[in-house]
Scaffold this active site. Structure first.
Site, PDB file in Angstrom:
ATOM      1  N   HIS A  13      31.351  44.203  44.640  1.00 45.66           N
ATOM      2  CA  HIS A  13      32.588  44.846  45.068  1.00 45.66           C
ATOM      3  C   HIS A  13      32.280  45.760  46.255  1.00 45.66           C
ATOM      4  O   HIS A  13      31.123  46.145  46.463  1.00 45.66           O
ATOM      5  CB  HIS A  13      33.196  45.650  43.925  1.00 45.66           C
ATOM      6  CG  HIS A  13      33.868  44.791  42.898  1.00 45.66           C
ATOM      7  ND1 HIS A  13      33.925  45.126  41.570  1.00 45.66           N
ATOM      8  CD2 HIS A  13      34.522  43.610  43.011  1.00 45.66           C
ATOM      9  CE1 HIS A  13      34.596  44.194  40.905  1.00 45.66           C
ATOM     10  NE2 HIS A  13      34.950  43.259  41.762  1.00 45.66           N
ATOM     11  N   LYS A  17      28.400  47.219  47.670  1.00 45.86           N
ATOM     12  CA  LYS A  17      27.689  46.379  48.637  1.00 45.86           C
ATOM     13  C   LYS A  17      26.398  47.029  49.126  1.00 45.86           C
ATOM     14  O   LYS A  17      25.386  46.356  49.278  1.00 45.86           O
ATOM     15  CB  LYS A  17      28.603  46.007  49.800  1.00 45.86           C
ATOM     16  CG  LYS A  17      29.688  45.020  49.379  1.00 45.86           C
ATOM     17  CD  LYS A  17      30.396  44.418  50.529  1.00 45.86           C
ATOM     18  CE  LYS A  17      31.634  43.634  50.140  1.00 45.86           C
ATOM     19  NZ  LYS A  17      31.579  42.787  48.985  1.00 45.86           N
ATOM     20  N   THR A  39      29.392  35.653  47.861  1.00 47.67           N
ATOM     21  CA  THR A  39      30.730  35.750  48.414  1.00 47.67           C
ATOM     22  C   THR A  39      30.682  36.424  49.777  1.00 47.67           C
ATOM     23  O   THR A  39      29.805  37.240  50.042  1.00 47.67           O
ATOM     24  CB  THR A  39      31.659  36.525  47.462  1.00 47.67           C
ATOM     25  OG1 THR A  39      31.054  37.764  47.119  1.00 47.67           O
ATOM     26  CG2 THR A  39      31.949  35.737  46.200  1.00 47.67           C
ATOM     27  N   GLY A  40      31.613  36.039  50.636  1.00 42.85           N
ATOM     28  CA  GLY A  40      31.818  36.531  51.989  1.00 42.85           C
ATOM     29  C   GLY A  40      30.917  37.601  52.542  1.00 42.85           C
ATOM     30  O   GLY A  40      29.800  37.342  52.998  1.00 42.85           O
ATOM     31  N   THR A  41      31.389  38.817  52.525  1.00 38.24           N
ATOM     32  CA  THR A  41      30.693  39.937  53.146  1.00 38.24           C
ATOM     33  C   THR A  41      29.358  40.220  52.468  1.00 38.24           C
ATOM     34  O   THR A  41      28.381  40.555  53.140  1.00 38.24           O
ATOM     35  CB  THR A  41      31.576  41.203  53.116  1.00 38.24           C
ATOM     36  OG1 THR A  41      32.835  40.895  53.700  1.00 38.24           O
ATOM     37  CG2 THR A  41      30.934  42.343  53.878  1.00 38.24           C
ATOM     38  N   THR A  42      29.300  40.077  51.166  1.00 42.11           N
ATOM     39  CA  THR A  42      28.044  40.330  50.452  1.00 42.11           C
ATOM     40  C   THR A  42      26.956  39.395  50.957  1.00 42.11           C
ATOM     41  O   THR A  42      25.837  39.832  51.257  1.00 42.11           O
ATOM     42  CB  THR A  42      28.228  40.169  48.936  1.00 42.11           C
ATOM     43  OG1 THR A  42      29.261  41.055  48.488  1.00 42.11           O
ATOM     44  CG2 THR A  42      26.937  40.462  48.188  1.00 42.11           C
ATOM     45  N   SER A  59      35.436  35.275  50.665  1.00 38.32           N
ATOM     46  CA  SER A  59      35.485  36.620  50.100  1.00 38.32           C
ATOM     47  C   SER A  59      36.010  36.515  48.672  1.00 38.32           C
ATOM     48  O   SER A  59      36.820  35.634  48.368  1.00 38.32           O
ATOM     49  CB  SER A  59      36.425  37.469  50.956  1.00 38.32           C
ATOM     50  OG  SER A  59      36.752  38.660  50.305  1.00 38.32           O
ATOM     51  N   GLY A  60      35.562  37.413  47.803  1.00 34.13           N
ATOM     52  CA  GLY A  60      35.999  37.389  46.402  1.00 34.13           C
ATOM     53  C   GLY A  60      37.508  37.338  46.239  1.00 34.13           C
ATOM     54  O   GLY A  60      38.026  36.440  45.549  1.00 34.13           O
ATOM     55  N   ASP A  65      35.042  34.271  44.252  1.00 37.43           N
ATOM     56  CA  ASP A  65      34.624  34.378  42.845  1.00 37.43           C
ATOM     57  C   ASP A  65      34.867  33.052  42.132  1.00 37.43           C
ATOM     58  O   ASP A  65      34.044  32.594  41.331  1.00 37.43           O
ATOM     59  CB  ASP A  65      35.390  35.493  42.121  1.00 37.43           C
ATOM     60  CG  ASP A  65      35.123  36.876  42.677  1.00 37.43           C
ATOM     61  OD1 ASP A  65      34.049  37.083  43.272  1.00 37.43           O
ATOM     62  OD2 ASP A  65      35.998  37.748  42.528  1.00 37.43           O
ATOM     63  N   ASP A  85      32.395  47.217  40.339  1.00 34.84           N
ATOM     64  CA  ASP A  85      32.772  48.623  40.242  1.00 34.84           C
ATOM     65  C   ASP A  85      33.727  48.784  39.071  1.00 34.84           C
ATOM     66  O   ASP A  85      34.901  48.419  39.174  1.00 34.84           O
ATOM     67  CB  ASP A  85      33.436  49.067  41.544  1.00 34.84           C
ATOM     68  CG  ASP A  85      33.835  50.529  41.536  1.00 34.84           C
ATOM     69  OD1 ASP A  85      33.719  51.190  40.480  1.00 34.84           O
ATOM     70  OD2 ASP A  85      34.274  51.020  42.591  1.00 34.84           O
ATOM     71  N   HIS A  92      41.868  41.376  42.486  1.00 37.82           N
ATOM     72  CA  HIS A  92      41.527  40.031  42.015  1.00 37.82           C
ATOM     73  C   HIS A  92      40.819  40.082  40.660  1.00 37.82           C
ATOM     74  O   HIS A  92      40.012  39.220  40.335  1.00 37.82           O
ATOM     75  CB  HIS A  92      40.669  39.308  43.062  1.00 37.82           C
ATOM     76  CG  HIS A  92      39.356  39.958  43.341  1.00 37.82           C
ATOM     77  ND1 HIS A  92      39.245  41.205  43.911  1.00 37.82           N
ATOM     78  CD2 HIS A  92      38.096  39.540  43.128  1.00 37.82           C
ATOM     79  CE1 HIS A  92      37.964  41.527  44.020  1.00 37.82           C
ATOM     80  NE2 HIS A  92      37.244  40.537  43.543  1.00 37.82           N
ATOM     81  N   ASP A  95      40.282  36.956  38.603  1.00 32.34           N
ATOM     82  CA  ASP A  95      39.206  36.091  39.094  1.00 32.34           C
ATOM     83  C   ASP A  95      37.849  36.593  38.619  1.00 32.34           C
ATOM     84  O   ASP A  95      36.970  35.806  38.275  1.00 32.34           O
ATOM     85  CB  ASP A  95      39.205  36.024  40.626  1.00 32.34           C
ATOM     86  CG  ASP A  95      40.490  35.453  41.194  1.00 32.34           C
ATOM     87  OD1 ASP A  95      41.180  34.724  40.458  1.00 32.34           O
ATOM     88  OD2 ASP A  95      40.799  35.741  42.359  1.00 32.34           O
ATOM     89  N   ARG A 101      33.678  35.055  32.295  1.00 33.15           N
ATOM     90  CA  ARG A 101      33.903  34.122  31.194  1.00 33.15           C
ATOM     91  C   ARG A 101      33.137  32.821  31.406  1.00 33.15           C
ATOM     92  O   ARG A 101      32.465  32.324  30.508  1.00 33.15           O
ATOM     93  CB  ARG A 101      35.401  33.840  31.043  1.00 33.15           C
ATOM     94  CG  ARG A 101      35.747  32.896  29.926  1.00 33.15           C
ATOM     95  CD  ARG A 101      37.266  32.602  29.918  1.00 33.15           C
ATOM     96  NE  ARG A 101      37.560  31.380  29.228  1.00 33.15           N
ATOM     97  CZ  ARG A 101      37.346  30.145  29.680  1.00 33.15           C
ATOM     98  NH1 ARG A 101      36.822  29.945  30.864  1.00 33.15           N
ATOM     99  NH2 ARG A 101      37.650  29.091  28.965  1.00 33.15           N
TER     100      ARG A 101
END
Length: 127
Positions: A13, A17, A39-42, A59-60, A65, A85, A92, A95, A101
């Site tokens: 999140h 990051k 995911t994206g920025t991470t 991105s999430g 996700d 976080d 989201h 997601d 899960r």
């Protein structure tokens, strides 16, 4: 799970990051032995900080996700590091819960904090 090199997914999140980048730098040598995605920025931030190749998904909040969750279900991801976080509402959130899960359904370890990620990444079971 695959019989080849294991794949680790990296997700964080926004408020986590920096922590993800710190963790990846600390574990750069270990992470270099695995295929990485995120995911994206991470994914971008970890790749820039460490020089490691990190395959980026969306991105999430835009479906990343869910993309990672699909790869878990397909047996293509062996470990998920998801620094979430717990004190900030996420738009989201459904997601996020779906990813948690699906990791449980497919018996894929998922670390939601640095301590757990350290335990799993150094486990002999990761070899």
């Amino acid at each position: 799970m695959k019989d080849t090199i294991k794949t680790i997914a990296l997700i964080a999140h926004d408020s986590k990051k920096d922590e993800m980048v710190e963790w990846a730098l600390k574990n750069k040598e270990i992470l270099s032995k695995y295929e990485l995605c995120g995911t994206g920025t991470t994914a971008k931030r970890v790749a820039v900080a460490t020089g490691l190749t990190v395959k980026g998904y969306l991105s999430g909040p835009l479906g990343g996700d869910q993309q990672i969750g699909a790869k878990v279900a397909e047996g293509e991801i062996d470990f998920v590091v998801f620094f979430c976080d717990p004190l900030t509402a996420q738009p989201h959130d459904p997601d996020v819960k779906a990813l948690l899960r699906i990791a449980n359904v497919y018996d894929v370890p998922i670390a939601t904090n640095m301590s757990t990620a350290d335990f799993v990444i150094t486990s002999p079971l990761m070899k």
